[in-house]
Design an enzyme around this catalytic site. Structure first.
Site, mmCIF file in Angstrom:
data_model
loop_
_atom_site.group_PDB
_atom_site.id
_atom_site.type_symbol
_atom_site.label_atom_id
_atom_site.label_comp_id
_atom_site.label_asym_id
_atom_site.label_seq_id
_atom_site.Cartn_x
_atom_site.Cartn_y
_atom_site.Cartn_z
ATOM 1 N N LEU A 33 0.874 -1.325 0.118
ATOM 2 C CA LEU A 33 -0.064 0.070 -0.204
ATOM 3 C C LEU A 33 0.706 1.451 -0.180
ATOM 4 C CD1 LEU A 33 -2.934 -0.873 1.978
ATOM 5 C CD2 LEU A 33 -2.954 -1.509 0.379
ATOM 6 N N ASN A 35 1.549 2.583 -2.182
ATOM 7 C CA ASN A 35 1.387 3.675 -3.636
ATOM 8 C C ASN A 35 -0.405 3.579 -3.946
ATOM 9 O OD1 ASN A 35 1.845 6.058 -5.149
ATOM 10 N ND2 ASN A 35 1.513 4.976 -6.619
ATOM 11 N N ASP A 58 5.022 -5.984 1.754
ATOM 12 C CA ASP A 58 6.362 -6.113 0.716
ATOM 13 C C ASP A 58 7.330 -7.312 -0.107
ATOM 14 O OD1 ASP A 58 9.116 -4.842 -0.264
ATOM 15 O OD2 ASP A 58 8.483 -3.548 1.452
ATOM 16 N N SER A 124 8.257 -1.978 -19.851
ATOM 17 C CA SER A 124 8.222 -0.356 -20.508
ATOM 18 C C SER A 124 8.853 -0.596 -21.614
ATOM 19 C CB SER A 124 8.331 0.091 -18.798
ATOM 20 O OG SER A 124 8.725 1.715 -19.299
ATOM 21 N N TYR A 148 15.147 4.397 -13.438
ATOM 22 C CA TYR A 148 14.260 3.588 -13.903
ATOM 23 C C TYR A 148 13.866 2.513 -14.580
ATOM 24 C CZ TYR A 148 8.936 2.786 -14.718
ATOM 25 O OH TYR A 148 7.522 1.906 -15.153
ATOM 26 N N LYS A 152 13.949 -1.996 -15.305
ATOM 27 C CA LYS A 152 13.366 -2.402 -15.865
ATOM 28 C C LYS A 152 14.518 -3.618 -16.536
ATOM 29 C CE LYS A 152 9.394 -1.461 -14.560
ATOM 30 N NZ LYS A 152 8.766 -2.032 -13.594
ATOM 31 N N TYR A 176 4.842 -2.046 -21.370
ATOM 32 C CA TYR A 176 3.326 -1.631 -21.643
ATOM 33 C C TYR A 176 4.215 -0.039 -22.820
ATOM 34 C CZ TYR A 176 3.230 -4.132 -17.118
ATOM 35 O OH TYR A 176 1.950 -4.824 -16.800
ATOM 36 N N ASN A 198 1.739 12.489 -15.691
ATOM 37 C CA ASN A 198 1.398 12.596 -16.560
ATOM 38 C C ASN A 198 0.362 12.605 -17.108
ATOM 39 O OD1 ASN A 198 2.355 9.548 -14.923
ATOM 40 N ND2 ASN A 198 3.469 9.730 -17.166
ATOM 41 N N LEU A 199 0.328 12.695 -18.764
ATOM 42 C CA LEU A 199 -1.047 13.534 -19.362
ATOM 43 C C LEU A 199 -2.085 13.505 -19.117
ATOM 44 C CD1 LEU A 199 -1.505 15.670 -21.785
ATOM 45 C CD2 LEU A 199 -1.719 13.738 -23.472
ATOM 46 N N GLY A 293 14.149 15.916 -21.312
ATOM 47 C CA GLY A 293 13.914 13.744 -21.800
ATOM 48 C C GLY A 293 13.089 14.097 -22.271
HETATM 49 P P1 NAD Z 1 0.915 1.817 -9.136
HETATM 50 O O1 NAD Z 1 2.093 2.877 -7.805
HETATM 51 O O2 NAD Z 1 -0.873 2.134 -9.107
HETATM 52 O O3 NAD Z 1 0.913 0.167 -8.536
HETATM 53 C C1 NAD Z 1 2.385 -0.601 -8.179
HETATM 54 C C2 NAD Z 1 1.814 -1.381 -6.644
HETATM 55 O O4 NAD Z 1 2.785 -1.622 -6.409
HETATM 56 C C3 NAD Z 1 1.294 -0.071 -5.925
HETATM 57 O O5 NAD Z 1 0.122 -0.177 -5.068
HETATM 58 C C4 NAD Z 1 2.241 0.184 -4.645
HETATM 59 O O6 NAD Z 1 1.566 0.145 -3.710
HETATM 60 C C5 NAD Z 1 2.857 -1.917 -5.015
HETATM 61 N N1 NAD Z 1 4.314 -1.555 -4.306
HETATM 62 C C6 NAD Z 1 5.333 -0.605 -4.506
HETATM 63 N N2 NAD Z 1 6.044 -1.200 -4.303
HETATM 64 C C7 NAD Z 1 6.243 -2.857 -2.938
HETATM 65 C C8 NAD Z 1 6.520 -3.602 -2.650
HETATM 66 N N3 NAD Z 1 7.832 -3.464 -1.880
HETATM 67 N N4 NAD Z 1 5.499 -4.346 -1.557
HETATM 68 C C9 NAD Z 1 4.168 -4.275 -2.598
HETATM 69 N N5 NAD Z 1 4.034 -3.730 -3.361
HETATM 70 C C10 NAD Z 1 4.739 -2.432 -3.133
HETATM 71 O O7 NAD Z 1 1.915 1.533 -10.590
HETATM 72 P P2 NAD Z 1 1.006 0.845 -11.781
HETATM 73 O O8 NAD Z 1 0.321 2.035 -12.793
HETATM 74 O O9 NAD Z 1 0.012 0.077 -11.831
HETATM 75 O O10 NAD Z 1 1.944 -0.059 -12.405
HETATM 76 C C11 NAD Z 1 2.808 -1.107 -12.624
HETATM 77 C C12 NAD Z 1 3.643 -1.462 -13.114
HETATM 78 O O11 NAD Z 1 3.601 -1.686 -14.521
HETATM 79 C C13 NAD Z 1 4.232 -1.088 -12.043
HETATM 80 O O12 NAD Z 1 6.426 -2.262 -11.569
HETATM 81 C C14 NAD Z 1 5.313 -0.252 -13.233
HETATM 82 O O13 NAD Z 1 7.131 0.108 -13.684
HETATM 83 C C15 NAD Z 1 4.813 -0.798 -14.854
HETATM 84 N N6 NAD Z 1 4.741 0.052 -15.876
HETATM 85 C C16 NAD Z 1 3.469 0.937 -15.705
HETATM 86 C C17 NAD Z 1 3.428 1.935 -16.743
HETATM 87 C C18 NAD Z 1 2.429 3.018 -16.019
HETATM 88 O O14 NAD Z 1 2.417 4.163 -16.643
HETATM 89 N N7 NAD Z 1 1.798 3.164 -15.237
HETATM 90 C C19 NAD Z 1 3.805 1.730 -17.428
HETATM 91 C C20 NAD Z 1 4.734 0.730 -18.204
HETATM 92 C C21 NAD Z 1 5.542 0.042 -17.169
HETATM 93 N N1 UDP Z 2 2.434 16.310 -20.652
HETATM 94 C C1 UDP Z 2 2.199 17.404 -21.354
HETATM 95 N N2 UDP Z 2 1.289 18.199 -20.100
HETATM 96 C C2 UDP Z 2 1.327 16.937 -18.662
HETATM 97 C C3 UDP Z 2 1.842 16.107 -18.812
HETATM 98 C C4 UDP Z 2 3.012 15.121 -19.814
HETATM 99 O O1 UDP Z 2 2.339 18.047 -21.936
HETATM 100 O O2 UDP Z 2 1.304 17.566 -17.869
HETATM 101 C C5 UDP Z 2 2.925 15.308 -22.043
HETATM 102 C C6 UDP Z 2 4.297 14.950 -22.816
HETATM 103 O O3 UDP Z 2 5.692 16.198 -22.502
HETATM 104 C C7 UDP Z 2 4.541 13.960 -23.527
HETATM 105 C C8 UDP Z 2 2.975 13.123 -23.590
HETATM 106 O O4 UDP Z 2 1.927 14.744 -22.486
HETATM 107 O O5 UDP Z 2 4.834 14.949 -24.406
HETATM 108 C C9 UDP Z 2 2.930 12.354 -22.420
HETATM 109 O O6 UDP Z 2 3.419 12.187 -21.161
HETATM 110 P P1 UDP Z 2 3.484 11.412 -20.384
HETATM 111 O O7 UDP Z 2 4.331 11.845 -18.827
HETATM 112 O O8 UDP Z 2 1.895 10.890 -19.948
HETATM 113 O O9 UDP Z 2 4.570 9.769 -20.441
HETATM 114 P P2 UDP Z 2 5.591 10.172 -21.359
HETATM 115 O O10 UDP Z 2 6.266 10.621 -22.389
HETATM 116 O O11 UDP Z 2 6.133 9.186 -19.762
HETATM 117 O O12 UDP Z 2 5.597 9.638 -21.969
#
Ligand code: NAD
Ligand code: UDP
Length: 354
Positions: A33, A35, A58, A124, A148, A152, A176, A198-199, A293
C-alpha cells in the site's frame, strides 16, 4: 487456479485482478500500500462479485512470501509491485534499485523454492529510450535513460538468464506503452497521490477542477501538430494482454517478450481534443517549453503480440477518455474522501508520500 498479483492494489494490477477474476482465476493480492489503498479490494469485489485475498506486505520480505506460497497453491505470478516515477528515480536511485530489482529477486527466489515457474513481468517501453526507428519492434536496441528504466532492463536480463539456466520457467516480459483509462464502471482507475506527472491524469484533474490548466510541454516538435506523439493504450486492453500472455505461457516454456501497445499514436493536442469531446468539459491549456528528456515520438509495433498471443488492443482514444472521465468525475479526489485528500495535500496526514 490461484494467481499471486504483487502490487495488485495499484492502477494496472487492480484492473488485471478484475480481468483475471472474470477469466476464472482467484487472485491473491500482495501489496504494501505504499502507492495505493486497501479500498481497492472493495471496489474489485463490487465489480466482480469476488473478493480477492489481500495480504498487506512488502515483496522484499522473504518471510511474507514464504507464508504466501506455503498457504496457497499458486499457479502463476503477475508482478506489478514497483516504484514507477522516472523523475523520482533520478533523485533516489538506490530506493528504485532496491524495490524494483530487489523485490523481483525475492519473488523469483520464493517461486523457485515452491516450484512455481510462471511469471509475468511489467516491463516498459521506457527500456527503448530514444528510439532509432518507429514504430518500435521488440528487437530494437534497449537504451535506458533513467534509473527507473535501468531497473526494468536489469530485471529483463535477470529473467533472460533465468530461462537460459532453467528452461522450464515460463516468463513473459511485457513492455507497456502509455497505459491510460479506467474500468468502464468508473469504480477503479488511476489515483496519483500527488500532482500527476502524466498527461491523461493531469487532464482529468483539470476537467474536475483539481488543476487550473494543463501545460503542454513543447509545441515545436517535428510532428504533425508540433506536440509529442505517444501510443496510449486502454488499461483494460493492457489487462487483457496479461491474460493472453498467461494463456500463451500455459502452452509454451521459456521467455516471451512483447510490446503491449495499440500500434497507433496520438499527439498531446489530439488527446486534449478527445477528452474535451468525451467529457463535455473545457480543458484550458497553454503551450510551454519542452520537458527535459521527452522523446518527440514513439509508438509500438504491436504485430508480435497479435501474432503470438492473438491479442490486440480494441479500445480507441475516445473510449480511453470517456472511461477516464467516468472514473474521475465519480471520484474527483481518487479513492480518498475529499477531506482526506485535502489533508494529504496540506501534508497533515501520516501517510503522505513525496
Ligand atoms: P502503481 O504504483 O499504481 O502500482 C504499484 C503497486 O505496487 C502499488 O499498489 C504499490 O503500493 C505496490 N508496491 C510498490 N512497492 C511494493 C513493495 N515493495 N511490496 C509490495 N507492494 C509494493 O503502478 P502501476 O501504474 O499500476 O504500475 C504497475 C507496474 O507497471 C510497475 O511495475 C510499473 O513500473 C509498470 N509500468 C507502469 C506504467 C504506467 O504508465 N503506469 C508503464 C510501464 C510500466
Ligand atoms: N505532457 C504534457 N503536459 C503534462 C504531462 C505530459 O504536455 O502535464 C506531455 C509529455 O510532454 C509527453 C506526453 O504528454 O509528450 C505524454 O507524457 P506522459 O508523461 O503521460 O508519458 P511519457 O512521456 O512518459 O510517455
Amino acid at each position: 487456479m490461484n494467481i499471486l498479483i504483487t502490487g495488485g492494489c495499484g492502477y494496472i494490477g487492480s484492473h488485471c485482478a478484475v480481468v483475471a477474476i472474470k477469466a476464472g482465476w482467484h487472485p491473491i493480492i500482495l501489496d504494501d500500500l505504499s502507492n495505493s489503498g486497501e479500498f481497492v479490494i472493495e471496489r474489485i469485489h463490487e465489480i466482480t462479485g469476488v473478493r480477492p485475498t489481500f495480504i498487506r506486505g512488502d515483496v522484499r520480505d522473504a518471510t511474507t512470501l514464504k507464508e504466501v506460497f506455503s498457504s496457497w497453491e499458486i499457479d502463476a505470478v503477475l508482478h506489478f509491485a514497483a516504484h514507477k516515477a522516472v523523475g523520482e528515480s533520478v533523485e533516489v536511485p538506490l530506493s528504485y534499485y532496491h524495490n524494483n530489482v530487489g523485490g523481483t529477486l525475492t519473488v523469483l527466489e520464493a517461486m523457485k523454492e515452491y516450484g512455481v515457474k510462471t511469471f509475468v513481468f511489467s516491463s516498459s517501453a521506457t527500456v527503448y529510450g530514444e528510439p532509432k526507428e518507429v514504430p518500435i519492434q521488440e528487437h530494437s536496441p534497449r537504451n535506458p535513460t533513467s534509473p527507473y528504466a535501468r531497473t526494468k532492463v536489469i530485471i529483463e536480463d535477470i529473467l533472460a538468464d533465468l530461462t537460459e539456466a532453467e528452461p522450464d520457467w515460463r516468463i513473459a516480459r511485457l513492455r507497456y506503452f502509455n497505459p491510460v483509462g479506467a474500468h468502464e464502471s468508473g469504480l477503479i482507475g488511476e489515483d496519483p497521490r500527488d500532482t500527476p506527472n502524466n498527461l491523461m491524469p493531469y487532464i482529468a484533474q483539470v476537467a474536475v477542477g483539481q488543476q487550473e490548466r494543463l501545460s503542454v510541454f513543447g509545441g515545436d516538435y517535428p510532428t504533425r501538430d508540433g506536440t509529442c506523439l505517444r501510443d496510449y493504450i486502454h488499461v483494460m486492453d493492457l489487462a487483457e494482454g496479461h491474460l493472453a500472455a498467461l494463456d500463451h505461457l500455459r502452452g509454451n516454456e521459456g521467455l516471451l517478450t512483447v510490446n503491449l501497445g495499440t500500434g497507433t499514436n496520438s499527439s498531446v493536442l489530439e488527446v486534449i481534443g478527445a477528452f474535451q469531446k468525451a467529457s463535455g468539459q473545457d480543458i484550458p491549456y497553454e503551450i510551454v517549453g519542452r520537458r527535459p528528456g521527452d522523446v518527440s515520438a514513439y509508438w509500438a509495433d504491436a504485430s508480435l503480440a497479435k501474432q503470438l498471443l492473438g491479442w490486440r488492443a480494441k479500445r480507441n482514444l475516445a473510449a480511453m477518455c470517456a472511461d477516464t472521465w467516468r472514473w474521475q468525475a465519480a471520484n474527483p479526489s481518487g479513492f480518498r474522501k475529499p477531506t482526506e485528500a485535502r489533508q494529504h495535500r496540506l501534508g497533515l496526514d501520516s501517510h503522505s508520500q513525496t
